[in-house]
Scaffold this active site. Sequence first.
Site, PDB file in Angstrom:
ATOM      1  N   ASP A 225      62.167  81.820  55.341  1.00 21.83           N
ATOM      2  CA  ASP A 225      63.056  81.880  54.046  1.00 21.83           C
ATOM      3  C   ASP A 225      64.279  80.890  53.600  1.00 21.83           C
ATOM      4  OD1 ASP A 225      62.608  82.508  51.119  1.00 21.83           O
ATOM      5  OD2 ASP A 225      64.955  83.853  52.152  1.00 21.83           O
ATOM      6  N   GLU A 274      56.304  78.379  74.099  1.00 22.13           N
ATOM      7  CA  GLU A 274      56.486  79.242  75.214  1.00 22.13           C
ATOM      8  C   GLU A 274      55.840  80.293  74.542  1.00 22.13           C
ATOM      9  OE1 GLU A 274      59.978  81.196  76.059  1.00 22.13           O
ATOM     10  OE2 GLU A 274      61.384  79.432  76.043  1.00 22.13           O
TER      11      GLU A 274
END
Length: 559
Positions: A225, A274
């Site tokens: 956002d 990751e």
Amino acid sequence: MSQHSADPAPNTVLATVARHRDWWRDAVIYQVYPRSFADSNGDGMGDLEGVRSRLPYLRDLGVDAVWLSPFYASPQADAGYDVADYRAVDPMFGNLLDADALIRDAHELGLRIIVDLVPNHSSDQHEWFKRALAEGPGSPLRERYHFRPGEGEGGELPPNDWESVFGGPAWTRVTEPDGTPGEWYLHLFAPQQPDFNWNHPAVGDEFRSILRFWLDMGVDGFRVDVAHGLVKAEGLPDLGAHDQLKLLGNDVTPFFDQDGVHAVYRQWRTILDEYTGDRIFVAEAWTPTIERTANYVRPDELHQAFNFQYLGTHWDARELRAVIDRTLDAMRPVGAPATWVLSNHDVTRHATRFAHDSALGTQIRLAGDRELGLRRARAATLLMLALPGSAYLYQGEELGLPDVVDLPDEVRQDPAYFRGAGQDGFRDGCRVPIPWTRTGSSYGFGAGGSWLPQPEGWGELSVEAQQGAPGSTLELYRSALAVRREQRGLGAGDAVEWLRAPEGVLAFRRGEFVCVANTTGESVTAPAHGRVLIASDEVTEANGEAKVPADTTVWWTTA
């Protein structure tokens, strides 16, 4: 690869249904506004269990992923975009176990889950902000926000001339613990939404931890956002002579689209990479140009950015072609997919926007010509789904829902409505709970009514009324998404081959696929391009030519 990964079972299921890696390059992502989607407990407010119960519908619709608007713990001053606790579910929506069950069920159905992240500001009820107020000037907690002394002899004037997107000053003065008027804090949105100071290392540390929390829960990505708002210009300089700020504006300002935001996203990307499962970031970035938007999706930053320039384009062939070309040209150098969107929770639904011939913007309060608006909306959707890249759908658009433009003022809840001079404040019209059944107190939304009133006749637009009905908007969406998935020429890509077409008509080829969109108010005759796959209205063919009705889009295959 890091050990930070979700339970392997859902990812295994997803691996079996994924068409390829980089699924997000041609994904169709469906936005769920949780409070207006489905209510499981009859309190009039949609919730996570309600969303979970409707996941099979979304699978059958044919979308690839579900983006959930905020469901975090919040006082709800701005419909959950004022977050008090980023690691908790607001009780109105359920709890963390409900979120976990929703994510797992979605994965078992082959759907991915993207959650909203709100990093520009918190709620004024966030523990950091409450402590900052209680501890007074000089508190280390105040450094995590933008607290400043005021201007004028007694500090009675705001620190600068910035305006809130929701109207009025972007600053609010606090009362200090000793009862005296004190410092001011910055809020680019509502006063209940103080902006974080992203120059403070604790803010970055906290959000990297929040990312890991939800990634460990198994989410497949984040919609960021106000992704353009985190970093403010050094010294918070005055804006100067300037028209009233609008969220949808394209002006250069000292608080939006500062170059410093990109260092934040490069750090975030290392965390996401990751994790297993091809997870993504999507930027809500209002920038002056599409070229500036492309900066957010460079290879080491975010994956997608909403194409708001396309959302604001009128139903006009020349305008559409220009923004399509510019979008593809801007995204190509950074290797990012274009995204396309026609509606969301902040703008008037496109079935109502396109019901007008005049340019009224993206937030309007006039119903217009319903038949015209729906015809254009159906055609615009087929055009959007034919373009290279990823598409976003907003809940209820597959039903052809119009905006509810005549909500009584006393039921409105959009904070911009009460602030006056900022956004128009009529976003409630696109947030009315969607109808599932023909009858009932809330047309199947829930057993106890709905938090915003639904119009009479809403049931005839419901899922029940349209399901299996030939020519219905719901069946058009289902068919289009199925064809899009089957056609090799559709989905990912970065170019279209424009074909000659009459004035007011767009025609392009992608391999063996051809799309023709007639944006005029009259039928046109165009070459037939093989076999019709789908059309938003009835097309007739004869002698190698096709009669394409007004405001109609057709898909052909030459195979």
